[in-house]
Design a protein around this motif. Structure first.
Motif, PDB file in Angstrom:
ATOM      1  N   LEU A 172     -29.220   2.287  -5.560  1.00  0.00           N
ATOM      2  CA  LEU A 172     -29.422   3.511  -6.338  1.00  0.00           C
ATOM      3  C   LEU A 172     -30.845   4.038  -6.184  1.00  0.00           C
ATOM      4  O   LEU A 172     -31.798   3.276  -6.036  1.00  0.00           O
ATOM      5  N   GLU A 176     -30.877   8.089  -9.955  1.00  0.00           N
ATOM      6  CA  GLU A 176     -29.609   7.469 -10.328  1.00  0.00           C
ATOM      7  C   GLU A 176     -29.832   6.318 -11.301  1.00  0.00           C
ATOM      8  O   GLU A 176     -29.042   6.122 -12.234  1.00  0.00           O
ATOM      9  N   ASP A 179     -30.508   7.843 -14.705  1.00  0.00           N
ATOM     10  CA  ASP A 179     -29.266   8.319 -15.330  1.00  0.00           C
ATOM     11  C   ASP A 179     -28.427   7.153 -15.843  1.00  0.00           C
ATOM     12  O   ASP A 179     -27.866   7.210 -16.941  1.00  0.00           O
ATOM     13  N   THR A 180     -28.348   6.090 -15.044  1.00  0.00           N
ATOM     14  CA  THR A 180     -27.528   4.929 -15.407  1.00  0.00           C
ATOM     15  C   THR A 180     -28.074   4.208 -16.629  1.00  0.00           C
ATOM     16  O   THR A 180     -27.316   3.798 -17.521  1.00  0.00           O
TER      17      THR A 180
END
Length: 218
Positions: A172, A176, A179-180
């Motif tokens: 990632l 990302e 966001d995760t």
């Protein structure tokens, strides 16, 4: 300005990239070369910050050139531009210290962002090939070709830092990961810096390899 050198055996690509980068006012193209041998002689006069490096070039290919450049100019960052025809080329470039892996069809704006990212000390992998590069990390980990995994080094990581490391192992990007984990990108960057320092690793690429060796991508 960020000083960029372009190495590619196709004249059209060299000239197109030079024209674009020079036009931005953000980059200065210090030179171009059609093979790795010419790269080594050219950068002696003016060492660039970034080299955009083709893989397949005559006389001296991008893999061997990456190795030689990093040995003599470790501060110079190298972004590999490839069609990804041969995994072994990219695998070896990774071992020798390349910081970026991009497809030649990348949009110019994305290339501009990638250069900034690598210049700042981070690694940059084209999203389209991230999973394929991750497979190379597995290969490198299984062969033990880069480093020996050390669980002891990981003892200093906080639980939050471990969460970031696990996402890196999955390939990632910072965005990302943010966001995760419901974090800001700035916070992720701060975690990354602390993690690299604690594990005594050079960059994000080595961290991904270390994480795979520690079986954290599962």
């Amino acid at each position: 300005m960020i000083k960029v050198f372009i190495a590619d055996d196709q004249q059209l690509i060299r000239e197109s990239l030079k024209l674009y980068l020079d036009s931005t006012g953000e980059f200065l193209v210090t030179g171009t070369a059609e093979n790795g041998k010419d790269v080594l002689s050219a950068i002696e006069k003016d060492v660039p910050d970034i080299i955009l490096m083709d893989i397949r070039m005559p006389f001296l290919d991008g893999v061997e050139c990456t190795k030689l450049v990093k040995q003599k100019y470790p501060q110079t960052k190298i972004i590999i531009l490839t069609t990804f025809d041969d995994d072994e080329y990219v695998y070896n470039a990774l071992k020798h210290g390349a910081s970026g892996y991009l497809l030649k069809g990348i949009a110019l704006d994305a290339l501009r962002d990638a250069i900034r990212t690598v210049y700042s000390g981070q690694a940059m992998i084209n999203p389209d090939i991230a999973s394929k590069v991750l497979n190379l990390f597995y290969k490198m980990a299984n062969e033990g070709s880069v480093m020996s995994p050390s669980a002891k080094k990981g003892e200093n990581l906080t639980e939050s830092e471990w969460k970031v490391v696990r996402q890196v192992a999955k390939g990632l990007s910072n965005k990302e990961i943010a966001d995760t984990l419901c974090l800001s990108e700035g916070t992720v960057r701060n975690y990354m810096s602390a993690i690299l320092d604690k594990l005594e690793l050079r960059d994000r690429t080595q961290l991904a390899i270390w994480a795979v060796q520690m079986s954290l991508s599962v």
